[in-house]
Design an enzyme around this catalytic site. Structure first.
Site, PDB file in Angstrom:
ATOM      1  N   CYS A 157      -1.477   0.778   7.366  1.00  0.00           N
ATOM      2  CA  CYS A 157      -2.924   0.514   7.499  1.00  0.00           C
ATOM      3  C   CYS A 157      -3.371  -0.735   6.747  1.00  0.00           C
ATOM      4  O   CYS A 157      -3.711  -1.752   7.354  1.00  0.00           O
ATOM      5  CB  CYS A 157      -3.741   1.710   7.011  1.00  0.00           C
ATOM      6  SG  CYS A 157      -3.499   3.199   7.985  1.00  0.00           S
ATOM      7  N   ARG A 158      -3.371  -0.664   5.405  1.00  0.00           N
ATOM      8  CA  ARG A 158      -3.983  -1.747   4.624  1.00  0.00           C
ATOM      9  C   ARG A 158      -3.071  -2.955   4.438  1.00  0.00           C
ATOM     10  O   ARG A 158      -3.494  -4.098   4.703  1.00  0.00           O
ATOM     11  CB  ARG A 158      -4.412  -1.202   3.241  1.00  0.00           C
ATOM     12  CG  ARG A 158      -5.543  -0.222   3.324  1.00  0.00           C
ATOM     13  CD  ARG A 158      -5.722   0.553   2.036  1.00  0.00           C
ATOM     14  NE  ARG A 158      -4.598   1.450   1.800  1.00  0.00           N
ATOM     15  CZ  ARG A 158      -4.421   2.204   0.722  1.00  0.00           C
ATOM     16  NH1 ARG A 158      -5.320   2.143  -0.248  1.00  0.00           N
ATOM     17  NH2 ARG A 158      -3.379   2.997   0.601  1.00  0.00           N
ATOM     18  N   SER A 159      -1.832  -2.742   3.958  1.00  0.00           N
ATOM     19  CA  SER A 159      -1.003  -3.921   3.649  1.00  0.00           C
ATOM     20  C   SER A 159      -0.591  -4.726   4.896  1.00  0.00           C
ATOM     21  O   SER A 159      -0.486  -5.948   4.794  1.00  0.00           O
ATOM     22  CB  SER A 159       0.206  -3.557   2.783  1.00  0.00           C
ATOM     23  OG  SER A 159       1.038  -2.608   3.397  1.00  0.00           O
ATOM     24  N   ASN A 195       2.278   1.395   4.317  1.00  0.00           N
ATOM     25  CA  ASN A 195       2.571   0.108   4.979  1.00  0.00           C
ATOM     26  C   ASN A 195       2.309   0.198   6.485  1.00  0.00           C
ATOM     27  O   ASN A 195       3.039  -0.377   7.291  1.00  0.00           O
ATOM     28  CB  ASN A 195       4.014  -0.360   4.704  1.00  0.00           C
ATOM     29  CG  ASN A 195       4.314  -1.787   5.160  1.00  0.00           C
ATOM     30  OD1 ASN A 195       5.439  -2.089   5.552  1.00  0.00           O
ATOM     31  ND2 ASN A 195       3.342  -2.663   5.147  1.00  0.00           N
ATOM     32  N   CYS A 210       0.864  -1.188   0.000  1.00  0.00           N
ATOM     33  CA  CYS A 210       0.000   0.000   0.000  1.00  0.00           C
ATOM     34  C   CYS A 210       0.898   1.234   0.000  1.00  0.00           C
ATOM     35  O   CYS A 210       2.063   1.159  -0.410  1.00  0.00           O
ATOM     36  CB  CYS A 210      -0.987  -0.022   1.169  1.00  0.00           C
ATOM     37  SG  CYS A 210      -0.234  -0.016   2.808  1.00  0.00           S
ATOM     38  N   ASP A 240      -8.394   3.853   1.158  1.00  0.00           N
ATOM     39  CA  ASP A 240      -7.401   4.233   2.151  1.00  0.00           C
ATOM     40  C   ASP A 240      -8.127   4.693   3.414  1.00  0.00           C
ATOM     41  O   ASP A 240      -8.844   5.698   3.378  1.00  0.00           O
ATOM     42  CB  ASP A 240      -6.551   5.367   1.570  1.00  0.00           C
ATOM     43  CG  ASP A 240      -5.417   5.761   2.487  1.00  0.00           C
ATOM     44  OD1 ASP A 240      -5.443   5.375   3.675  1.00  0.00           O
ATOM     45  OD2 ASP A 240      -4.504   6.462   2.018  1.00  0.00           O
TER      46      ASP A 240
HETATM   47  P1  4NP Z   1      -1.807   2.791   4.075  1.00  0.00           P
HETATM   48  O1  4NP Z   1      -2.487   4.121   4.655  1.00  0.00           O
HETATM   49  O2  4NP Z   1      -1.253   3.146   2.710  1.00  0.00           O
HETATM   50  O3  4NP Z   1      -2.953   1.833   3.988  1.00  0.00           O
HETATM   51  O4  4NP Z   1      -0.746   2.370   5.058  1.00  0.00           O
HETATM   52  C1  4NP Z   1      -1.813   5.337   4.735  1.00  0.00           C
HETATM   53  C2  4NP Z   1      -0.945   5.559   5.780  1.00  0.00           C
HETATM   54  C3  4NP Z   1      -0.302   6.781   5.893  1.00  0.00           C
HETATM   55  C4  4NP Z   1      -0.527   7.763   4.944  1.00  0.00           C
HETATM   56  C5  4NP Z   1      -1.398   7.529   3.895  1.00  0.00           C
HETATM   57  C6  4NP Z   1      -2.035   6.313   3.787  1.00  0.00           C
HETATM   58  N1  4NP Z   1       0.115   9.018   5.060  1.00  0.00           N
HETATM   59  O5  4NP Z   1      -0.151   9.914   4.244  1.00  0.00           O
HETATM   60  O6  4NP Z   1       0.941   9.220   5.990  1.00  0.00           O
END
Ligand code: 4NP
Length: 149
Positions: A12-14, A10, A7, A121
Site C-alpha cells: 500500500c504505502r511504500s 509493501n 512499510c 495504514d
Molecule cells: P502497507 O499496508 O504496510 O502500507 O503495505 C498493509 C498491507 C497489508 C497488511 C497491513 C498493512 N496486512 O495486514 O496484510
C-alpha cells in the site's frame, strides 16, 4: 544515492512512496526501491487501490512486487524511510550498529520536521485513505527530491 521506502506489507504505502519519488527524480544516479517488514505479501503486486490512486495521478506502479526488508538493505541503501513508527521500530530492531540506525528516518519528517508523524495504514480503510496517503507522500517526496538533485 540509494533510497529505500519501507512499510509493513509493501503493497500500500511504500509502493506509492517509491513510485512518487521515482516520478520526481529525473537522474539515474538515484536508486529507489521499497520493501515491507512483514513479508506477508511477498511477490504480490501493489494493492489495487494504490495502483488506482497512482494511476489517477499519472504514475504507473504495476512493475513493483512486494518483498521483505532484509539486513543487507542496510548495506544496499543510504537512506531508509519508514512510513510509521511501528515500521521504524521494526527496522531499528534488526540494525547491527549505529551506522545502520542513522540511515533510518520517518518519511513525514521530510514535510513535518521532528514531528514523527505516521503515514496512516490505509489497508483496512476506504479509497479516501489512499488519496490522503498519496497527498502526504507527494509532499514529503517533493522535499526529498529537492534535497538530492
Ligand atoms: P502497507 O499496508 O504496510 O502500507 O503495505 C498493509 C498491507 C497489508 C497488511 C497491513 C498493512 N496486512 O495486514 O496484510
Amino acid at each position: 544515492m540509494r533510497i529505500l521506502m519501507v512499510c509493513l506489507g509493501n503493497i500500500c504505502r511504500s509502493p506509492l512512496a517509491e513510485g512518487i519519488l521515482r516520478s520526481k527524480i529525473l537522474t539515474d544516479a538515484v536508486t529507489i526501491d521499497s520493501a515491507g517488514t512483514s513479508g506477508l505479501h511477498e511477490g504480490e503486486l501493489p494493492d489495487p487501490r494504490s495502483i488506482a490512486v497512482a494511476k489517477s495521478n499519472g504514475i504507473d506502479i504495476t512493475d513493483q512486487r512486494s518483498r521483505k526488508f532484509k539486513v543487507a538493505d542496510f548495506d544496499n541503501f543510504d537512506l531508509i524511510y519508514a512510513m510509521d513508527q511501528s515500521n521504524y521500530q521494526n527496522i531499528l530492531d534488526i540494525a547491527r550498529n549505529s551506522d545502520d540506525e542513522c540511515k533510518v528516518k520517518m518519511i513525514l519528517n521530510e514535510s513535518n520536521p521532528e514531528e514523527n508523524l505516521n503515514v496512516p495504514d490505509p489497508y483496512y480503510g476506504g479509497d479516501k485513505g489512499f488519496d490522503n496517503v498519496f497527498r502526504m507522500l507527494d509532499e514529503a517526496c517533493d522535499n526529498i527530491a529537492s534535497k538530492i538533485q
